[in-house]
Design an enzyme around this catalytic site. Structure first.
Site, PDB file in Angstrom:
ATOM      1  N   PHE A 176     -15.474   3.666   7.091  1.00 42.09           N
ATOM      2  CA  PHE A 176     -14.115   3.992   6.632  1.00 42.09           C
ATOM      3  C   PHE A 176     -13.943   3.889   5.118  1.00 42.09           C
ATOM      4  O   PHE A 176     -12.853   4.110   4.598  1.00 42.09           O
ATOM      5  CB  PHE A 176     -13.082   3.110   7.348  1.00 42.09           C
ATOM      6  CG  PHE A 176     -13.295   1.616   7.169  1.00 42.09           C
ATOM      7  CD1 PHE A 176     -12.844   0.946   6.045  1.00 42.09           C
ATOM      8  CD2 PHE A 176     -13.953   0.875   8.155  1.00 42.09           C
ATOM      9  CE1 PHE A 176     -13.023  -0.426   5.896  1.00 42.09           C
ATOM     10  CE2 PHE A 176     -14.146  -0.500   8.018  1.00 42.09           C
ATOM     11  CZ  PHE A 176     -13.682  -1.148   6.861  1.00 42.09           C
ATOM     12  N   ASN A 209      -1.773   0.259   7.023  1.00 43.47           N
ATOM     13  CA  ASN A 209      -1.277  -1.031   7.512  1.00 43.47           C
ATOM     14  C   ASN A 209      -0.443  -1.783   6.467  1.00 43.47           C
ATOM     15  O   ASN A 209      -0.306  -2.999   6.524  1.00 43.47           O
ATOM     16  CB  ASN A 209      -2.418  -1.871   8.075  1.00 43.47           C
ATOM     17  CG  ASN A 209      -3.510  -2.129   7.051  1.00 43.47           C
ATOM     18  OD1 ASN A 209      -3.345  -1.820   5.871  1.00 43.47           O
ATOM     19  ND2 ASN A 209      -4.597  -2.721   7.484  1.00 43.47           N
ATOM     20  N   THR A 233      -5.379  -6.909  10.934  1.00 40.61           N
ATOM     21  CA  THR A 233      -5.677  -5.650  10.231  1.00 40.61           C
ATOM     22  C   THR A 233      -5.113  -4.446  10.981  1.00 40.61           C
ATOM     23  O   THR A 233      -4.535  -3.545  10.372  1.00 40.61           O
ATOM     24  CB  THR A 233      -7.213  -5.500  10.077  1.00 40.61           C
ATOM     25  OG1 THR A 233      -7.716  -6.665   9.415  1.00 40.61           O
ATOM     26  CG2 THR A 233      -7.564  -4.261   9.289  1.00 40.61           C
ATOM     27  N   LYS A 277       0.819  -1.215   0.000  1.00 39.30           N
ATOM     28  CA  LYS A 277       0.000   0.000   0.000  1.00 39.30           C
ATOM     29  C   LYS A 277       0.858   1.274   0.000  1.00 39.30           C
ATOM     30  O   LYS A 277       2.076   1.222   0.261  1.00 39.30           O
ATOM     31  CB  LYS A 277      -0.921  -0.025   1.223  1.00 39.30           C
ATOM     32  CG  LYS A 277      -2.009  -1.114   1.171  1.00 39.30           C
ATOM     33  CD  LYS A 277      -2.894  -1.020   2.419  1.00 39.30           C
ATOM     34  CE  LYS A 277      -4.050  -1.998   2.370  1.00 39.30           C
ATOM     35  NZ  LYS A 277      -4.916  -1.850   3.580  1.00 39.30           N
ATOM     36  N   GLU A 295      -9.775 -10.592  -7.471  1.00 43.00           N
ATOM     37  CA  GLU A 295      -8.807  -9.500  -7.307  1.00 43.00           C
ATOM     38  C   GLU A 295      -7.642  -9.616  -8.293  1.00 43.00           C
ATOM     39  O   GLU A 295      -7.151  -8.606  -8.805  1.00 43.00           O
ATOM     40  CB  GLU A 295      -8.284  -9.484  -5.863  1.00 43.00           C
ATOM     41  CG  GLU A 295      -9.376  -9.083  -4.865  1.00 43.00           C
ATOM     42  CD  GLU A 295      -8.922  -9.066  -3.411  1.00 43.00           C
ATOM     43  OE1 GLU A 295      -9.745  -8.711  -2.551  1.00 43.00           O
ATOM     44  OE2 GLU A 295      -7.745  -9.392  -3.130  1.00 43.00           O
ATOM     45  N   HIS A 325      -2.179  -5.319   1.593  1.00 41.61           N
ATOM     46  CA  HIS A 325      -3.492  -5.955   1.397  1.00 41.61           C
ATOM     47  C   HIS A 325      -3.248  -7.399   0.987  1.00 41.61           C
ATOM     48  O   HIS A 325      -2.286  -7.689   0.286  1.00 41.61           O
ATOM     49  CB  HIS A 325      -4.271  -5.256   0.270  1.00 41.61           C
ATOM     50  CG  HIS A 325      -5.458  -6.066  -0.195  1.00 41.61           C
ATOM     51  ND1 HIS A 325      -6.682  -6.003   0.421  1.00 41.61           N
ATOM     52  CD2 HIS A 325      -5.579  -7.002  -1.182  1.00 41.61           C
ATOM     53  CE1 HIS A 325      -7.513  -6.857  -0.171  1.00 41.61           C
ATOM     54  NE2 HIS A 325      -6.867  -7.469  -1.149  1.00 41.61           N
ATOM     55  N   ARG A 342      -2.347 -14.266   4.600  1.00 46.19           N
ATOM     56  CA  ARG A 342      -3.048 -13.597   5.713  1.00 46.19           C
ATOM     57  C   ARG A 342      -2.235 -13.748   7.011  1.00 46.19           C
ATOM     58  O   ARG A 342      -2.131 -12.804   7.794  1.00 46.19           O
ATOM     59  CB  ARG A 342      -4.460 -14.179   5.900  1.00 46.19           C
ATOM     60  CG  ARG A 342      -5.416 -13.976   4.727  1.00 46.19           C
ATOM     61  CD  ARG A 342      -5.805 -12.551   4.470  1.00 46.19           C
ATOM     62  NE  ARG A 342      -6.295 -11.866   5.640  1.00 46.19           N
ATOM     63  CZ  ARG A 342      -6.903 -10.670   5.598  1.00 46.19           C
ATOM     64  NH1 ARG A 342      -7.083 -10.040   4.449  1.00 46.19           N
ATOM     65  NH2 ARG A 342      -7.303 -10.088   6.703  1.00 46.19           N
ATOM     66  N   ARG A 344       2.610  -6.542   9.095  1.00 50.61           N
ATOM     67  CA  ARG A 344       1.939  -5.382   9.691  1.00 50.61           C
ATOM     68  C   ARG A 344       2.534  -5.019  11.061  1.00 50.61           C
ATOM     69  O   ARG A 344       2.576  -3.834  11.418  1.00 50.61           O
ATOM     70  CB  ARG A 344       0.436  -5.643   9.776  1.00 50.61           C
ATOM     71  CG  ARG A 344      -0.224  -5.477   8.401  1.00 50.61           C
ATOM     72  CD  ARG A 344      -1.624  -6.018   8.364  1.00 50.61           C
ATOM     73  NE  ARG A 344      -2.379  -5.547   7.203  1.00 50.61           N
ATOM     74  CZ  ARG A 344      -3.584  -6.001   6.880  1.00 50.61           C
ATOM     75  NH1 ARG A 344      -4.165  -6.921   7.624  1.00 50.61           N
ATOM     76  NH2 ARG A 344      -4.209  -5.545   5.814  1.00 50.61           N
ATOM     77  N   TYR A 389     -12.677  -2.186  -3.500  1.00 49.48           N
ATOM     78  CA  TYR A 389     -13.105  -2.341  -2.100  1.00 49.48           C
ATOM     79  C   TYR A 389     -14.630  -2.311  -1.946  1.00 49.48           C
ATOM     80  O   TYR A 389     -15.132  -1.986  -0.869  1.00 49.48           O
ATOM     81  CB  TYR A 389     -12.477  -1.240  -1.242  1.00 49.48           C
ATOM     82  CG  TYR A 389     -11.094  -1.571  -0.696  1.00 49.48           C
ATOM     83  CD1 TYR A 389     -10.859  -2.757   0.017  1.00 49.48           C
ATOM     84  CD2 TYR A 389     -10.037  -0.685  -0.842  1.00 49.48           C
ATOM     85  CE1 TYR A 389      -9.605  -3.043   0.544  1.00 49.48           C
ATOM     86  CE2 TYR A 389      -8.776  -0.970  -0.310  1.00 49.48           C
ATOM     87  CZ  TYR A 389      -8.573  -2.149   0.389  1.00 49.48           C
ATOM     88  OH  TYR A 389      -7.336  -2.424   0.924  1.00 49.48           O
TER      89      TYR A 389
HETATM   90  N1  UDP Z   1      -9.719  -0.261   7.567  1.00 47.73           N
HETATM   91  C1  UDP Z   1      -9.772   0.975   8.187  1.00 47.73           C
HETATM   92  N2  UDP Z   1     -10.481   1.095   9.360  1.00 47.73           N
HETATM   93  C2  UDP Z   1     -11.129   0.038   9.930  1.00 47.73           C
HETATM   94  C3  UDP Z   1     -11.068  -1.214   9.285  1.00 47.73           C
HETATM   95  C4  UDP Z   1     -10.367  -1.330   8.114  1.00 47.73           C
HETATM   96  O1  UDP Z   1      -9.193   1.936   7.703  1.00 47.73           O
HETATM   97  O2  UDP Z   1     -11.748   0.217  10.991  1.00 47.73           O
HETATM   98  C5  UDP Z   1      -8.974  -0.402   6.309  1.00 47.73           C
HETATM   99  C6  UDP Z   1      -7.642  -1.107   6.505  1.00 47.73           C
HETATM  100  O3  UDP Z   1      -6.686  -0.461   5.700  1.00 47.73           O
HETATM  101  C7  UDP Z   1      -7.926  -2.497   6.001  1.00 47.73           C
HETATM  102  C8  UDP Z   1      -8.940  -2.234   4.893  1.00 47.73           C
HETATM  103  O4  UDP Z   1      -9.729  -1.168   5.393  1.00 47.73           O
HETATM  104  O5  UDP Z   1      -6.740  -3.115   5.543  1.00 47.73           O
HETATM  105  C9  UDP Z   1      -9.837  -3.387   4.541  1.00 47.73           C
HETATM  106  O6  UDP Z   1     -10.457  -3.877   5.730  1.00 47.73           O
HETATM  107  P1  UDP Z   1     -10.516  -5.420   6.036  1.00 47.73           P
HETATM  108  O7  UDP Z   1     -11.427  -5.605   7.190  1.00 47.73           O
HETATM  109  O8  UDP Z   1     -10.840  -6.158   4.774  1.00 47.73           O
HETATM  110  O9  UDP Z   1      -9.033  -5.750   6.526  1.00 47.73           O
HETATM  111  P2  UDP Z   1      -7.858  -6.594   5.838  1.00 47.73           P
HETATM  112  O10 UDP Z   1      -8.498  -7.689   5.026  1.00 47.73           O
HETATM  113  O11 UDP Z   1      -7.057  -5.627   5.004  1.00 47.73           O
HETATM  114  O12 UDP Z   1      -7.064  -7.127   6.990  1.00 47.73           O
HETATM  115 MG    MG Z   2     -10.004  -7.623   3.608  1.00 47.77          MG
END
Ligand code: UDP
Ligand code: MG
Length: 136
Positions: free
Chosen positions: A60, A115, A94, A12, A129, A118, A88, A105, A52
């Site tokens: 968010f 973070n 996250t 990112k 994707e 992705h 993952r 992370r 997204y």
């Molecule tokens: N995100 C955020 N605030 C939140 C939750 C998520 O800014 O409270 C952002 C964060 O960058 C995250 C992305 O949204 O990586 C996608 O969220 P997801 O729950 O899919 O998390 P990921 O799969 O990236 O761990």
């Molecule tokens: Mg996700």
């Protein structure tokens, strides 16, 4: 049983900006991932909104899409046995505050929004994707 999978990874803007691209790629390679394809691009906000879309009802969403399109990103197809879950695990939680030692992370994430990486969350979404970024 062998279960070779592909998953989509994105380095990112916060990580590209801090020149962490090579360090993060090294973590993938050291953990057995093969980088099948990669490109550094900057996407439009409208493209981030499509990417997204699952989060469109979240508070968010707008900031997330603005952020992902705010600077260069590196998109990669990663391949390994059980690549989706493996990526993952390597990414970590996250919120970097909750991420375990040894994860990307934990090491590089700044905050829940910045973070650093992705990763696809299922084999089905990985296909969608990968097609989104590499359909050509
Ligand atoms: N995100 C955020 N605030 C939140 C939750 C998520 O800014 O409270 C952002 C964060 O960058 C995250 C992305 O949204 O990586 C996608 O969220 P997801 O729950 O899919 O998390 P990921 O799969 O990236 O761990
Ligand atoms: Mg996700």
């Amino acid at each position: 049983m062998s279960n070779l999978e592909r998953t989509l990874s994105i380095i990112k803007p916060d990580a590209v900006e801090r020149n962490l691209e090579n360090e993060i790629k090294k973590m993938f390679i050291e953990n057995g991932f093969k980088i099948i394809k990669e490109k550094k691009i900057q996407i439009e906000k409208s493209e981030a909104e499509t990417f997204y879309k699952v989060h469109e009802t979240k508070p968010f969403y707008n900031d997330l899409c603005a952020y992902l399109s705010s600077g260069p990103i590196v998109v990669m197809i990663l391949e390994k046995e059980n690549a989706v879950l493996g990526n993952r695990d390597l990414m970590g939680a996250t919120n970097p505050k909750d991420a375990k030692d040894g994860t990307i992370r934990k090491k590089y994430g700044i905050s829940i929004d910045k973070n650093s990486v992705h990763g696809s969350d299922s084999v089905e979404n990985a296909k969608i994707e990968i097609d989104f970024f590499f359909r050509d």
